[in-house]
Design a protein around this motif. Structure first.
Motif, PDB file in Angstrom:
ATOM      1  N   VAL A  80       0.859  -1.187   0.000  1.00 61.23           N
ATOM      2  CA  VAL A  80       0.000   0.000   0.000  1.00 61.23           C
ATOM      3  C   VAL A  80       0.889   1.230   0.000  1.00 61.23           C
ATOM      4  O   VAL A  80       1.670   1.453   0.942  1.00 61.23           O
ATOM      5  CB  VAL A  80      -0.936   0.014   1.227  1.00 61.23           C
ATOM      6  N   LEU A  84      -8.587   6.371  -2.478  1.00 63.24           N
ATOM      7  CA  LEU A  84      -7.919   5.098  -2.761  1.00 63.24           C
ATOM      8  C   LEU A  84      -7.760   4.950  -4.260  1.00 63.24           C
ATOM      9  O   LEU A  84      -8.688   5.280  -5.021  1.00 63.24           O
ATOM     10  CB  LEU A  84      -8.750   3.913  -2.278  1.00 63.24           C
ATOM     11  N   VAL A 100      -6.783   1.721  -6.793  1.00 63.27           N
ATOM     12  CA  VAL A 100      -6.641   0.271  -6.744  1.00 63.27           C
ATOM     13  C   VAL A 100      -6.393  -0.263  -8.163  1.00 63.27           C
ATOM     14  O   VAL A 100      -7.077   0.138  -9.097  1.00 63.27           O
ATOM     15  CB  VAL A 100      -7.926  -0.378  -6.181  1.00 63.27           C
ATOM     16  N   VAL A 156      -2.193  -0.752  -4.371  1.00 57.52           N
ATOM     17  CA  VAL A 156      -3.137   0.156  -3.710  1.00 57.52           C
ATOM     18  C   VAL A 156      -2.373   1.405  -3.277  1.00 57.52           C
ATOM     19  O   VAL A 156      -1.257   1.301  -2.761  1.00 57.52           O
ATOM     20  CB  VAL A 156      -3.772  -0.503  -2.455  1.00 57.52           C
ATOM     21  N   ILE A 169      -3.173   4.950  -0.938  1.00 58.44           N
ATOM     22  CA  ILE A 169      -4.129   5.654  -0.083  1.00 58.44           C
ATOM     23  C   ILE A 169      -3.577   7.039   0.196  1.00 58.44           C
ATOM     24  O   ILE A 169      -2.442   7.171   0.653  1.00 58.44           O
ATOM     25  CB  ILE A 169      -4.350   4.908   1.255  1.00 58.44           C
TER      26      ILE A 169
END
Lengths: 302, 302
Positions: free
Chosen positions: B4, B77, B79, B91, B93
């Motif tokens: 992430v 987000l 993705v 991903v 964020i």
């Protein structure tokens, strides 16, 4: 730093907690505190991305994403944002959370709508949805007999063995769908079949039937006969059944006029089962927002 | 395990790479390899969750989510799923990826549509979008003068100082919008203003103007005068301008009939600027799917 949960984390979820949280979610949707708008989707040519969203006023908002790019679906995401700051609080990636939450909703429905003393269950299907129904229902009823059918003998044998070993339930494979269903007090249909997998007259008086698979006119895992004999019809989302195309199988029947939301039954705002001999059908559609609800509670309290 | 990315990771993105990847994305959308359907949104009462999606055939599909719950938006987000397996690959964020990709698209447009030898730039606005335009444009033109205006002297002074220090550009605050814009070869409008922040006659012949803020009829950071004098009008997504409500500010004008997609210009399928004295307006709308494109390339090649 945002913690991302995987399927391994979700598998550690206790079914008792999941059932309690889904009961809370269904009641919150009934009172309007949980917002559950219709799902939205974007067409990407070879498939769609679908988003179901939800918001629990004052606590969080979030969504689940999934796709229809293939018969073998991709990983889902569940995302929870803090209501006040908008920051991403929780993320889960995988395919366990969805069926666990449907299982827990199924158990809430059994607890509210099946007769209190039932102990026998017939199951059609051996997939993830079949598994999580048993996982959760076992927390609300003491099951003395679980009979499992699917067309493939290898799969029904393996599934039964796994249910016995991992869930500690007295499961056995059935030779036929009729053998699984006839005389059972709880019947769970968890197939992808577009045509009926059972006959209505196999279902005993007083039985409770959950349907998880297709339930549209001309494309359903059960036939109009079962609809006709249902004394009580309940769903976790009346709004979501209205969005079906082709239409929801109860559309145009007297059962549809009496279709009740599970939230209303739980809140005491609508009757559910009123006598032991009524046949009750629960149409599980996967109330939107419950994936985010489950993830939020799991992180807060798990 | 899915990695992430956070805003700290995205800030390390090299602008040259971002510009190259956005050029590739715009061309892929033009040829139909990058699918960019209209955005979808779900209304949660106090705000909306919005999803922009995209798919690069044979490589990946994905989306960006953002919300309108407050004037201060929550985390976004982005993705990316593997095209073949459906697994979540990447991903991100945070709130850095969106403006970086708009900045890079802006630089692709400058490179295609501004005169080759331009060196002066006037900027209205000091937010994230203003910053990332300079960050990216500096890779396609050698800037010898950057003049910055916003209504708040403290902000324009601080922003100019930061541009000089961190981007190494010769930036200085302007006393007025006119002072920033008049005579500049590149003009960047990066405000949230619903009313015009510049006058059309401040814009020099041959200038190139990018508009990032509101550009709807009755709600735009520039007026009909600038539209009227645009010889060439280009956007990164004609389809997205059609979805505006109120309508896109060029609607009903001769400029709208000639509105060209940046992808067509890059591919040589449509003319862009044809003479040095033309005034060109680039209406930046944030081509859908480019957030996922940028994240996918960053992870693959970064």
């Amino acid at each position: 730093m945002v913690k991302v949960l995987t399927d391994a984390d979700i598998r550690r979820l206790a079914p008792e907690a999941a059932v309690e949280w889904m009961r809370e979610a269904i009641l919150a949707a009934h009172t309007g505190r949980l917002q559950t708008p219709p799902r939205v989707s974007a067409d990407l040519g070879d498939g769609k991305l679908v988003f179901t969203t939800g918001a629990l006023t004052g606590e969080w908002y979030g969504y689940r994403s999934y796709d229809s790019f293939d018969t073998d679906p991709g990983s889902q995401l569940v995302v929870v944002h803090d209501w006040h700051t908008g920051a991403v609080r929780d993320v889960a990636i995988g395919n366990e959370l969805g069926p666990r939450r449907v299982g827990a909703i199924g158990a809430v429905a059994v607890d509210a709508l099946a007769n209190p003393d039932v102990t026998t269950l017939g199951l059609i299907g051996t997939g993830a949805q079949a598994w999580t129904q048993l996982w959760a229902i076992a927390t609300v009823r003491q099951l003395s007999e679980v009979r499992v059918f699917s067309r493939d003998p290898v799969r029904r044998n393996a599934f039964s063995a796994r249910v016995s070993a991992e869930l500690g339930l007295p499961a056995s494979p059935a030779e036929s769908a009729r053998d699984a269903v006839e005389g059972r007090e709880i019947v769970v249909l968890a197939t992808n079949s577009p045509t009926p997998v059972i006959e209505a007259d196999w279902v005993a008086p007083g039985a409770y039937v959950t349907t998880l698979g297709p339930k549209q006119i001309g494309r359903a895992e059960f036939g109009p006969g079962l609809v006709a004999r249902a004394d009580v019809a309940v769903t976790d989302s009346v709004a979501q059944t209205s969005a079906y195309d082709p239409p929801f199988i109860l559309t145009g029947t007297p059962q549809h006029d009496r279709l009740t939301s599970l939230g209303a039954v739980l809140a005491g705002d609508a009757p559910g089962r009123t006598t032991p001999d009524q046949t009750v059908i629960f149409c599980s559609v996967g109330l939107a927002g419950t994936e985010a609800f489950l993830l939020a509670r799991l992180i807060e309290r798990g």
